[in-house]
Design a protein around this motif. Sequence first.
Motif, PDB file in Angstrom:
ATOM      1  N   LYS A   1      -0.508 -11.775  -2.099  1.00 16.34           N
ATOM      2  CA  LYS A   1       0.407 -12.422  -3.038  1.00 16.34           C
ATOM      3  C   LYS A   1       1.812 -12.577  -2.459  1.00 16.34           C
ATOM      4  N   PHE A   2       2.307 -11.502  -1.827  1.00 14.16           N
ATOM      5  CA  PHE A   2       3.686 -11.515  -1.344  1.00 14.16           C
ATOM      6  C   PHE A   2       3.735 -11.056   0.111  1.00 14.16           C
ATOM      7  N   TYR A   3       4.413 -11.843   0.933  1.00 14.56           N
ATOM      8  CA  TYR A   3       4.535 -11.482   2.346  1.00 14.56           C
ATOM      9  C   TYR A   3       5.728 -12.219   2.952  1.00 14.56           C
ATOM     10  N   MET A   4       6.452 -11.523   3.861  1.00 13.90           N
ATOM     11  CA  MET A   4       7.581 -12.148   4.548  1.00 13.90           C
ATOM     12  C   MET A   4       7.712 -11.514   5.930  1.00 13.90           C
ATOM     13  N   SER A   5       7.745 -12.354   6.967  1.00 12.53           N
ATOM     14  CA  SER A   5       7.937 -11.887   8.335  1.00 12.53           C
ATOM     15  C   SER A   5       8.653 -12.971   9.120  1.00 12.53           C
ATOM     16  N   ASN A   6       8.775 -12.792  10.428  1.00 11.24           N
ATOM     17  CA  ASN A   6       9.453 -13.787  11.259  1.00 11.24           C
ATOM     18  C   ASN A   6       8.697 -15.107  11.310  1.00 11.24           C
ATOM     19  N   HIS A   7       7.360 -15.053  11.166  1.00 15.48           N
ATOM     20  CA  HIS A   7       6.543 -16.251  11.346  1.00 15.48           C
ATOM     21  C   HIS A   7       5.851 -16.716  10.079  1.00 15.48           C
ATOM     22  N   PHE A   8       5.707 -15.848   9.070  1.00 17.51           N
ATOM     23  CA  PHE A   8       4.987 -16.211   7.855  1.00 17.51           C
ATOM     24  C   PHE A   8       5.760 -15.749   6.624  1.00 17.51           C
ATOM     25  N   LYS A   9       5.616 -16.559   5.564  1.00 19.31           N
ATOM     26  CA  LYS A   9       6.229 -16.215   4.288  1.00 19.31           C
ATOM     27  C   LYS A   9       5.433 -16.893   3.184  1.00 19.31           C
ATOM     28  N   TRP A  10       5.064 -16.113   2.146  1.00 15.38           N
ATOM     29  CA  TRP A  10       4.381 -16.729   1.009  1.00 15.38           C
ATOM     30  C   TRP A  10       4.603 -15.916  -0.254  1.00 15.38           C
ATOM     31  N   ASP A  11       4.445 -16.597  -1.382  1.00 13.69           N
ATOM     32  CA  ASP A  11       4.532 -16.004  -2.714  1.00 13.69           C
ATOM     33  C   ASP A  11       3.490 -16.723  -3.563  1.00 13.69           C
ATOM     34  N   ASN A  12       2.330 -16.101  -3.732  1.00 19.54           N
ATOM     35  CA  ASN A  12       1.174 -16.761  -4.339  1.00 19.54           C
ATOM     36  C   ASN A  12       0.860 -16.199  -5.724  1.00 19.54           C
ATOM     37  N   PRO A  13       0.814 -17.056  -6.744  1.00 17.91           N
ATOM     38  CA  PRO A  13       0.429 -16.603  -8.095  1.00 17.91           C
ATOM     39  C   PRO A  13      -1.093 -16.668  -8.275  1.00 17.91           C
ATOM     40  N   PHE A  14      -1.813 -15.880  -7.512  1.00 20.11           N
ATOM     41  CA  PHE A  14      -3.269 -15.926  -7.559  1.00 20.11           C
ATOM     42  C   PHE A  14      -3.803 -15.378  -8.881  1.00 20.11           C
ATOM     43  N   GLY A  15      -4.948 -15.934  -9.295  1.00 16.90           N
ATOM     44  CA  GLY A  15      -5.652 -15.411 -10.459  1.00 16.90           C
ATOM     45  C   GLY A  15      -6.670 -14.365 -10.048  1.00 16.90           C
ATOM     46  N   LYS A  16      -7.630 -14.093 -10.921  1.00 16.56           N
ATOM     47  CA  LYS A  16      -8.627 -13.072 -10.659  1.00 16.56           C
ATOM     48  C   LYS A  16      -9.828 -13.656  -9.921  1.00 16.56           C
ATOM     49  N   MET A  17     -10.535 -12.790  -9.223  1.00 18.26           N
ATOM     50  CA  MET A  17     -11.798 -13.142  -8.586  1.00 18.26           C
ATOM     51  C   MET A  17     -12.923 -12.442  -9.334  1.00 18.26           C
ATOM     52  N   ASN A  18     -13.988 -13.176  -9.622  1.00 16.11           N
ATOM     53  CA  ASN A  18     -15.125 -12.617 -10.348  1.00 16.11           C
ATOM     54  C   ASN A  18     -16.388 -12.740  -9.504  1.00 16.11           C
ATOM     55  N   THR A  19     -17.167 -11.661  -9.463  1.00 17.26           N
ATOM     56  CA  THR A  19     -18.410 -11.637  -8.701  1.00 17.26           C
ATOM     57  C   THR A  19     -19.563 -11.212  -9.602  1.00 17.26           C
ATOM     58  N   THR A  20     -20.606 -12.021  -9.605  1.00 19.16           N
ATOM     59  CA  THR A  20     -21.844 -11.688 -10.306  1.00 19.16           C
ATOM     60  C   THR A  20     -22.949 -11.581  -9.279  1.00 19.16           C
ATOM     61  N   SER A  21     -23.709 -10.493  -9.315  1.00 16.95           N
ATOM     62  CA  SER A  21     -24.756 -10.302  -8.319  1.00 16.95           C
ATOM     63  C   SER A  21     -26.060  -9.874  -8.989  1.00 16.95           C
ATOM     64  N   ILE A  22     -27.161 -10.336  -8.403  1.00 18.38           N
ATOM     65  CA  ILE A  22     -28.501  -9.953  -8.829  1.00 18.38           C
ATOM     66  C   ILE A  22     -29.239  -9.450  -7.599  1.00 18.38           C
ATOM     67  N   GLN A  23     -29.836  -8.272  -7.704  1.00 23.39           N
ATOM     68  CA  GLN A  23     -30.525  -7.687  -6.560  1.00 23.39           C
ATOM     69  C   GLN A  23     -31.902  -7.187  -6.973  1.00 23.39           C
ATOM     70  N   LEU A  24     -32.854  -7.400  -6.103  1.00 21.42           N
ATOM     71  CA  LEU A  24     -34.220  -6.940  -6.316  1.00 21.42           C
ATOM     72  C   LEU A  24     -34.720  -6.332  -5.021  1.00 21.42           C
ATOM     73  N   LYS A  25     -35.240  -5.092  -5.077  1.00 23.09           N
ATOM     74  CA  LYS A  25     -35.680  -4.412  -3.861  1.00 23.09           C
ATOM     75  C   LYS A  25     -37.022  -3.725  -4.094  1.00 23.09           C
ATOM     76  N   TYR A  26     -37.853  -3.759  -3.056  1.00 24.80           N
ATOM     77  CA  TYR A  26     -39.130  -3.054  -3.070  1.00 24.80           C
ATOM     78  C   TYR A  26     -39.199  -2.172  -1.833  1.00 24.80           C
TER      79      TYR A  26
END
Length: 215
Positions: free
Chosen positions: A6-31
Amino acid sequence: ADYLSKFYMSNHFKWDNPFGKMNTTSIQLKYANHKHYFETGLKFFNITGLFYNDSNKLPAQDNISPDKLFQLFVSKDFHFGHFVFGNKIVYQRVMNGWAVLHLPDLATRSTLYYERSYFEHHLLLSIGIDVFFNTAYYADAYMPATSRFYLQKDKQVGNYPYIDIFFNLRIKNVRIFIKDEHVNSGISANAPEMIPYYPMPDRALKFGISWIFLD
């Protein structure tokens, strides 16, 4: 997202990002069949709002469409007396085209080793060979200035086996190992890479001792 995405500042990079949430849905089947040393499974992941670093090396969030990943794995050990031949194969596929997930379609690991106990099971010896391989793909590149990986489509890595030879010895509470890593180094004309532009280390001999002291 983590703070540095979201927030970073250096000699070569700078950003301020209003990111939202990440959602993960998973289905697993094992034998698993432990009697026959066999295991297989399916995994499916649906990820919305995936965080990643784009080709400009800047943090981004994929809000265009969900990233879908399908994985199938099979693991089987074959026993021939004191010899064991272990195999694991993973097939995976990103379902929505190029997307932002870069993964090899196929990855395998095979191990052939001899294992036997001596002196009424006080000494356990194992010696063998280990091989890892994955198909070629556009792996994420590394940016040292931000310590992050970013998308790239200029260079593929993979299609190269990494071979190790190992020797393990256990005497009661003492464990000793010797490992000759990347024994096939130098066979290929080009230096193998797992990360673009970062050659893998050449052949190396490693050893160690673990000793647990008990009262």
